[in-house]
Scaffold this motif. Sequence first.
Motif, PDB file in Angstrom:
ATOM      1  N   VAL A   1       0.838  -1.207   0.000  1.00 33.82           N
ATOM      2  CA  VAL A   1       0.000   0.000   0.000  1.00 33.82           C
ATOM      3  C   VAL A   1       0.869   1.252   0.000  1.00 33.82           C
ATOM      4  CG1 VAL A   1      -1.672   1.322   1.346  1.00 33.82           C
ATOM      5  CG2 VAL A   1      -1.940  -1.149   1.116  1.00 33.82           C
ATOM      6  N   VAL A   2       1.929   1.238   0.795  1.00 32.22           N
ATOM      7  CA  VAL A   2       2.817   2.402   0.859  1.00 32.22           C
ATOM      8  C   VAL A   2       3.424   2.686  -0.517  1.00 32.22           C
ATOM      9  CG1 VAL A   2       4.946   3.308   1.864  1.00 32.22           C
ATOM     10  CG2 VAL A   2       3.308   2.076   3.300  1.00 32.22           C
ATOM     11  N   VAL A   3       3.878   1.629  -1.179  1.00 31.41           N
ATOM     12  CA  VAL A   3       4.431   1.804  -2.530  1.00 31.41           C
ATOM     13  C   VAL A   3       3.334   2.274  -3.485  1.00 31.41           C
ATOM     14  CG1 VAL A   3       5.512   0.640  -4.478  1.00 31.41           C
ATOM     15  CG2 VAL A   3       6.231   0.093  -2.150  1.00 31.41           C
ATOM     16  N   GLY A   4       2.144   1.701  -3.344  1.00 28.00           N
ATOM     17  CA  GLY A   4       1.049   2.045  -4.244  1.00 28.00           C
ATOM     18  C   GLY A   4       0.610   3.497  -4.135  1.00 28.00           C
TER      19      GLY A   4
ATOM     20  N   SER B   1       4.472  17.699  -4.461  1.00 27.03           N
ATOM     21  CA  SER B   1       3.063  17.374  -4.682  1.00 27.03           C
ATOM     22  C   SER B   1       2.801  15.884  -4.520  1.00 27.03           C
ATOM     23  CB  SER B   1       2.635  17.828  -6.086  1.00 27.03           C
ATOM     24  OG  SER B   1       2.800  19.210  -6.237  1.00 27.03           O
ATOM     25  N   GLN B   2       3.711  15.062  -5.014  1.00 21.03           N
ATOM     26  CA  GLN B   2       3.536  13.614  -4.903  1.00 21.03           C
ATOM     27  C   GLN B   2       3.516  13.178  -3.446  1.00 21.03           C
ATOM     28  OE1 GLN B   2       6.728  12.014  -7.237  1.00 21.03           O
ATOM     29  NE2 GLN B   2       6.041  12.994  -9.130  1.00 21.03           N
ATOM     30  N   THR B   3       4.424  13.729  -2.657  1.00 22.62           N
ATOM     31  CA  THR B   3       4.485  13.367  -1.239  1.00 22.62           C
ATOM     32  C   THR B   3       3.270  13.879  -0.487  1.00 22.62           C
ATOM     33  OG1 THR B   3       6.897  13.442  -1.344  1.00 22.62           O
ATOM     34  CG2 THR B   3       5.889  13.482   0.847  1.00 22.62           C
ATOM     35  N   LEU B   4       2.812  15.091  -0.834  1.00 26.47           N
ATOM     36  CA  LEU B   4       1.667  15.673  -0.145  1.00 26.47           C
ATOM     37  C   LEU B   4       0.370  14.936  -0.437  1.00 26.47           C
ATOM     38  CD1 LEU B   4       2.380  19.495  -0.489  1.00 26.47           C
ATOM     39  CD2 LEU B   4       2.488  18.099   1.571  1.00 26.47           C
ATOM     40  N   LEU B   5       0.321  14.171  -1.525  1.00 26.91           N
ATOM     41  CA  LEU B   5      -0.837  13.320  -1.780  1.00 26.91           C
ATOM     42  C   LEU B   5      -0.631  11.924  -1.212  1.00 26.91           C
ATOM     43  CD1 LEU B   5      -3.588  12.785  -3.055  1.00 26.91           C
ATOM     44  CD2 LEU B   5      -2.438  12.267  -5.211  1.00 26.91           C
ATOM     45  N   ALA B   6       0.585  11.400  -1.327  1.00 24.24           N
ATOM     46  CA  ALA B   6       0.843  10.019  -0.901  1.00 24.24           C
ATOM     47  C   ALA B   6       0.732   9.861   0.608  1.00 24.24           C
ATOM     48  CB  ALA B   6       2.217   9.575  -1.386  1.00 24.24           C
ATOM     49  N   VAL B   7       1.300  10.798   1.363  1.00 29.05           N
ATOM     50  CA  VAL B   7       1.293  10.670   2.831  1.00 29.05           C
ATOM     51  C   VAL B   7      -0.132  10.707   3.388  1.00 29.05           C
ATOM     52  CG1 VAL B   7       2.023  11.750   4.990  1.00 29.05           C
ATOM     53  CG2 VAL B   7       3.643  11.522   3.095  1.00 29.05           C
ATOM     54  N   PRO B   8      -0.993  11.678   2.996  1.00 31.38           N
ATOM     55  CA  PRO B   8      -2.371  11.617   3.493  1.00 31.38           C
ATOM     56  C   PRO B   8      -3.105  10.344   3.079  1.00 31.38           C
ATOM     57  CG  PRO B   8      -1.899  13.788   2.600  1.00 31.38           C
ATOM     58  CD  PRO B   8      -0.734  12.916   2.249  1.00 31.38           C
ATOM     59  N   MET B   9      -2.832   9.833   1.873  1.00 33.70           N
ATOM     60  CA  MET B   9      -3.483   8.595   1.450  1.00 33.70           C
ATOM     61  C   MET B   9      -3.074   7.437   2.347  1.00 33.70           C
ATOM     62  SD  MET B   9      -3.306   8.863  -2.725  1.00 33.70           S
ATOM     63  CE  MET B   9      -3.993   7.231  -2.960  1.00 33.70           C
TER      64      MET B   9
ATOM     65  N   VAL C   1       2.988   5.666  -5.955  1.00 32.72           N
ATOM     66  CA  VAL C   1       2.800   5.548  -7.402  1.00 32.72           C
ATOM     67  C   VAL C   1       1.580   6.354  -7.840  1.00 32.72           C
ATOM     68  CG1 VAL C   1       2.264   3.956  -9.270  1.00 32.72           C
ATOM     69  CG2 VAL C   1       3.946   3.322  -7.543  1.00 32.72           C
ATOM     70  N   ILE C   2       0.484   6.241  -7.080  1.00 31.85           N
ATOM     71  CA  ILE C   2      -0.717   7.010  -7.403  1.00 31.85           C
ATOM     72  C   ILE C   2      -0.442   8.503  -7.292  1.00 31.85           C
ATOM     73  CG2 ILE C   2      -3.072   7.516  -6.657  1.00 31.85           C
ATOM     74  CD1 ILE C   2      -3.304   4.610  -5.781  1.00 31.85           C
ATOM     75  N   GLY C   3       0.303   8.894  -6.242  1.00 27.37           N
ATOM     76  CA  GLY C   3       0.670  10.302  -6.103  1.00 27.37           C
ATOM     77  C   GLY C   3       1.482  10.797  -7.282  1.00 27.37           C
ATOM     78  N   MET C   4       2.331   9.943  -7.826  1.00 22.79           N
ATOM     79  CA  MET C   4       3.138  10.321  -8.980  1.00 22.79           C
ATOM     80  C   MET C   4       2.263  10.494 -10.220  1.00 22.79           C
ATOM     81  SD  MET C   4       6.239   8.155 -10.726  1.00 22.79           S
ATOM     82  CE  MET C   4       5.109   6.793 -11.075  1.00 22.79           C
ATOM     83  N   LEU C   5       1.214   9.657 -10.345  1.00 19.42           N
ATOM     84  CA  LEU C   5       0.374   9.708 -11.536  1.00 19.42           C
ATOM     85  C   LEU C   5      -0.649  10.842 -11.488  1.00 19.42           C
ATOM     86  CD1 LEU C   5      -0.332   5.886 -12.002  1.00 19.42           C
ATOM     87  CD2 LEU C   5       1.288   7.302 -13.279  1.00 19.42           C
ATOM     88  N   LEU C   6      -1.123  11.195 -10.300  1.00 19.00           N
ATOM     89  CA  LEU C   6      -2.212  12.156 -10.181  1.00 19.00           C
ATOM     90  C   LEU C   6      -1.756  13.585  -9.951  1.00 19.00           C
ATOM     91  CD1 LEU C   6      -4.840  10.177  -8.050  1.00 19.00           C
ATOM     92  CD2 LEU C   6      -4.720  10.435 -10.529  1.00 19.00           C
ATOM     93  N   THR C   7      -0.505  13.788  -9.608  1.00 19.31           N
ATOM     94  CA  THR C   7      -0.036  15.124  -9.281  1.00 19.31           C
ATOM     95  C   THR C   7       1.010  15.581 -10.287  1.00 19.31           C
ATOM     96  OG1 THR C   7       1.673  14.224  -7.802  1.00 19.31           O
ATOM     97  CG2 THR C   7      -0.461  14.792  -6.819  1.00 19.31           C
ATOM     98  N   PRO C   8       1.364  16.863 -10.264  1.00 17.95           N
ATOM     99  CA  PRO C   8       2.431  17.359 -11.144  1.00 17.95           C
ATOM    100  C   PRO C   8       3.742  16.632 -10.874  1.00 17.95           C
ATOM    101  CG  PRO C   8       1.209  19.169 -10.166  1.00 17.95           C
ATOM    102  CD  PRO C   8       0.740  17.933  -9.478  1.00 17.95           C
TER     103      PRO C   8
END
Length: 253
Positions: free
Chosen positions: A194-197, A212-220, A200-207
């Motif tokens: 899940v952590v890896v996923g 930005s990737q970290t700010l989406l991945a950590v809350p997820m 990856v999702i943060g990389m695909l959905l953010t700039p």
Amino acid sequence: MSDSQSLFSHLVELRSRLLKALLAVMLVFLCLAYFAQDLYHWLATPLLRVMPTGAQMIATDVASPFFAPFKLTLVFSFFVAIPVVLYQIWGFVAPGLYRNEKRLIAPLLFSSTLLFYAGIAFAYFVVFPLAFAFFTSVAPEGVTISTDINSYLDFVLKLFFAFGLSFQIPIAIVLMCWTGVTSPAQLREKRPYVVVGVFVIGMLLTPPDVISQTLLAVPMWLLFELGVLVGGLYYRPEEDEPDQDSSENQDTP
């Protein structure tokens, strides 16, 4: 009542509730249409604050200054009217649910709305200032930053939906645990994946920047942990039922 009549009545009710939801969105839109320009300025504030002195946003299309604010107002009206939309959905599906299902779905709809709003607020107040400050700081020398208002609107709306949907993770986990699709123990075992996923999702959905990737991945990831915790309250492990043949043999003298 025949099956065809029952289906027709359900379709009529569905049409009625969809019209009510659409009417709610349009009423909010009519109330906010006068403030369309102010709404767009509010949306552009995170970028305007970090743009270099003298830089400004531009409109590359003739009609963009008119249509972009109204497009934002229409989307914003849908966000505001989400409680009414969800209420109409609830009114349509509730008669077909059992009592225990109603006790679960109603709080989940309410929580889903709050989490969607929380995701939008997190994107606007936390992600946008950091991401836009990063973008404006890495501009090559001699490049003037002049963002098109339509491109900016599409960009931030995508992020709003990305963060709003990603904040629904606890709801999805609770539903999976409640329906028996998975269990909290199984989810904990898959935590490394899940952590890896989420990254990856943060990389695909953010700039394409680490912030930005970290700010989406950590809350997820944190929402995943919250979902596992709450899902444990609704998970009902399947108990082994006594074999019917053996029970009958025991009753036989």
